[in-house]
Design a protein around this motif. Structure first.
Motif, PDB file in Angstrom:
ATOM      1  N   CYS A 106      -0.876   0.261  -1.056  1.00 43.17           N
ATOM      2  CA  CYS A 106       0.334  -0.812  -0.371  1.00 43.17           C
ATOM      3  C   CYS A 106      -0.106  -2.091  -1.045  1.00 43.17           C
ATOM      4  O   CYS A 106       0.531  -2.866  -0.692  1.00 43.17           O
ATOM      5  CB  CYS A 106       0.113  -0.786   1.197  1.00 43.17           C
ATOM      6  SG  CYS A 106       1.517  -1.320   1.828  1.00 43.17           S
ATOM      7  N   HIS A 108      -2.655  -4.184  -1.105  1.00 43.70           N
ATOM      8  CA  HIS A 108      -3.160  -5.475  -0.176  1.00 43.70           C
ATOM      9  C   HIS A 108      -4.462  -5.801  -1.078  1.00 43.70           C
ATOM     10  O   HIS A 108      -4.899  -7.059  -0.871  1.00 43.70           O
ATOM     11  CB  HIS A 108      -3.992  -4.821   1.150  1.00 43.70           C
ATOM     12  CG  HIS A 108      -2.643  -4.181   1.970  1.00 43.70           C
ATOM     13  ND1 HIS A 108      -2.973  -3.669   3.239  1.00 43.70           N
ATOM     14  CD2 HIS A 108      -1.392  -4.436   1.927  1.00 43.70           C
ATOM     15  CE1 HIS A 108      -1.827  -3.506   4.007  1.00 43.70           C
ATOM     16  NE2 HIS A 108      -0.770  -3.803   3.177  1.00 43.70           N
ATOM     17  N   GLU A 141      -4.116  -3.943   8.908  1.00 39.63           N
ATOM     18  CA  GLU A 141      -2.650  -4.126   8.782  1.00 39.63           C
ATOM     19  C   GLU A 141      -1.884  -2.701   8.922  1.00 39.63           C
ATOM     20  O   GLU A 141      -1.125  -2.428   9.562  1.00 39.63           O
ATOM     21  CB  GLU A 141      -1.980  -4.925   7.565  1.00 39.63           C
ATOM     22  CG  GLU A 141      -0.678  -5.384   7.807  1.00 39.63           C
ATOM     23  CD  GLU A 141       0.329  -4.116   7.357  1.00 39.63           C
ATOM     24  OE1 GLU A 141       1.636  -4.444   7.835  1.00 39.63           O
ATOM     25  OE2 GLU A 141       0.180  -3.386   6.485  1.00 39.63           O
ATOM     26  N   GLU A 142      -2.420  -1.721   8.311  1.00 33.16           N
ATOM     27  CA  GLU A 142      -1.914  -0.306   8.424  1.00 33.16           C
ATOM     28  C   GLU A 142      -1.968   0.431   9.665  1.00 33.16           C
ATOM     29  O   GLU A 142      -3.240   0.272  10.156  1.00 33.16           O
ATOM     30  CB  GLU A 142      -2.404   0.532   7.348  1.00 33.16           C
ATOM     31  CG  GLU A 142      -2.244   0.016   5.629  1.00 33.16           C
ATOM     32  CD  GLU A 142      -0.812  -0.025   5.357  1.00 33.16           C
ATOM     33  OE1 GLU A 142       0.039   0.810   5.944  1.00 33.16           O
ATOM     34  OE2 GLU A 142      -0.588  -0.558   4.316  1.00 33.16           O
ATOM     35  N   HIS A 183       3.116 -10.174   0.350  1.00 31.02           N
ATOM     36  CA  HIS A 183       2.807  -8.792  -0.105  1.00 31.02           C
ATOM     37  C   HIS A 183       3.243  -8.544  -1.481  1.00 31.02           C
ATOM     38  O   HIS A 183       4.251  -9.088  -1.968  1.00 31.02           O
ATOM     39  CB  HIS A 183       3.754  -8.035   1.112  1.00 31.02           C
ATOM     40  CG  HIS A 183       3.192  -6.461   1.277  1.00 31.02           C
ATOM     41  ND1 HIS A 183       3.300  -5.693   0.249  1.00 31.02           N
ATOM     42  CD2 HIS A 183       2.467  -5.955   2.352  1.00 31.02           C
ATOM     43  CE1 HIS A 183       2.802  -4.256   0.635  1.00 31.02           C
ATOM     44  NE2 HIS A 183       2.409  -4.643   2.064  1.00 31.02           N
TER      45      HIS A 183
HETATM   46 ZN   LIG Z   1       1.166  -3.437   3.012  1.00 27.24          ZN
END
Ligand SMILES: [Zn+2]
Ligand SMILES: [Zn+2]
Length: 444
Positions: A106, A108, A141-142, A183
């Motif tokens: 993702c 990060h 966050e996930e 992001h």
């Molecule tokens: Zn993310």
């Protein structure tokens, strides 16, 4: 007095001077992924950077969060620049940890690097700003590894399942007025997308309990928990046309236990569900309908059902007055034609939505040089200049706009962003959405 433009030029020149370090840090985190609330090594790497910068820091926040404050010459307002610490779990990802399966699918890792980069750029001009900058590495966050997180919750080690929600509850955002976080997104163009809304979510852990029996000898003695579950799933599917398109409802389920032997009628069956929607009201409406469908399965078979509903994310609505500031700086830096103002509504979720309940937030996206779908085994940050150095600049330039000249920019954002929840009201909202309910299907 130094003009804002002059300060921004100095900030960007410093980030350019430090670009190699920022890129190397993003790459280092990418190669050492850790999932949420387990980012101990990642936190140590961030701390090492803070120490090299000569910053005082606090660590172990909500388990693994790390926070360093850079004071301004006067301290009227505080702007935080956030970087995520956590990865996903995708074991066949090219940069997966072979032991844990954790992988930065993702992007990060680039967020942690852009936070560092913005800090490096701002540090030399802090004594010309009228407010503080907080660099905040935030965990989890996930929304994954739910069984493990539920166990932490039951042990009293955390209450909320996500990093920012837990940090708000613990008061770690009480000393911050607004937050910027970037992001990653696709290959680019656009090189940056400024704004977009995102769904909120509720998680349900569902357990049907019936009665097991020999499937050949006396199936009439059984109450088939697995059939109660499949009927409930059909009833959920029958609800789908009742959701408004504009509410963007998504209901996903995963059967985690459906029985143990084909010759034994299952006495228990379990699934995890995720309900997403664009507003808290739509989340609650979908949740009620799903609960009704689950009860329908239990009534039809005469099984019991336990529904444990846990709040995931709250919907994200970025604060346009703050986005305006980031937007202007991105366009200055990247060129109008490379910046998209509105990215539309995302069916996915982020706990920046939670933070947006208590303070103004901007949640732009920056290109990563990779067009593979996010959360896939092909997604990783190919270009840390796009994904970390560029956002370091536009976030740091925005911090200058917010905090220079008496922090009047920050005051305007707070005034124009409208009312926010206090910490207690935020915590109460999340707790209101949580519930544990049990129903017996055989009651008359
Ligand atoms: Zn993310
Ligand atoms: Zn993600």
């Amino acid at each position: 007095m130094t003009s804002k433009d002059e300060l921004k030029a100095r900030v960007c020149a410093e980030i350019d001077r430090q670009a190699e370090r920022i890129v190397a840090f993003g790459d280092e985190i990418m190669r050492n992924p850790e999932t949420g609330f387990r980012e101990h090594d990642t936190a140590r790497r961030v701390i090492k950077q803070f120490v090299d910068m000569g910053l005082e820091y606090r660590s172990g926040l909500a388990g693994t969060g790390v926070k360093a404050r850079m004071p301004g010459r006067s301290r009227r307002r505080t702007v935080s620049i956030l970087g995520e610490l956590d990865s996903l779990l995708i074991s066949d990802h090219p940069y997966a940890d072979p032991g844990t399966g954790a992988a930065h699918a993702c992007g990060h890792n680039a967020m942690a690097a852009s936070m560092l980069g913005a800090g490096l750029g701002l540090q030399p001009v802090m004594d010309e700003l009228d407010g503080d900058v907080v660099l905040f590495g935030v965990p989890a966050e996930e929304c994954i590894e739910l069984d493990w997180r539920m166990a932490l919750r039951e042990a009293g080690d955390l209450e909320f399942m996500l990093g920012k929600a837990e940090l708000i509850r613990l008061g770690e955002f009480d000393d911050i007025d607004m937050a910027l976080i970037t992001h990653t997104e696709g290959a680019g163009d656009p090189l940056a997308t400024m704004s977009g809304t995102a769904n909120g979510s509720l998680i349900k852990r569902v357990r049907f309990v019936g009665r097991s029996a020999h499937a050949g000898n006396e199936p009439w003695s059984a109450v088939n928990a697995s059939k109660a579950l499949t009927l409930a799933v059909s009833a959920v599917d029958a609800q789908r046309e009742t959701f408004r398109d504009s509410d963007m409802v998504r209901i996903s389920h995963l059967i985690t236990h459906g029985g143990e032997a084909v010759s034994a009628i299952p006495g228990a069956a379990e699934m995890e569900m995720m309900i997403r929607a664009r507003t808290v009201e739509a989340m609650e409406d979908a949740s009620r309908k799903v609960d009704r469908a689950l009860r329908a399965g239990s009534v039809a078979l005469g099984a019991e059902v336990e529904i444990n509903t846990v709040t995931g994310y709250l919907p994200l609505v970025p604060d346009e007055p703050l986005v305006d500031v980031v937007d202007a700086n991105s366009r200055d830096m990247l060129g109008d034609e490379h910046v998209l103002r509105h990215g539309g509504h995302l069916g996915s979720s982020t706990d920046v939505g939670d933070l947006g309940r208590v303070m103004p937030v901007a949640h732009p996206f920056a290109a990563s040089g990779n067009d593979a779908p996010m959360h896939s085994n092909g997604y990783f940050v190919r270009d840390h200049v796009l994904a970390a150095v560029n956002p370091a600049k536009f976030m740091a330039m925005s911090a200058v706009d917010l905090l220079a000249d008496g922090a009047s920019g920050a005051e305007e954002v707070i005034r124009d962003s409208g009312p926010k929840l206090g910490r207690d009201d935020y915590v109460a909202l999340r707790r209101r959405l949580d519930s544990v309910r049990r129903y017996r299907g055989d009651e008359e």
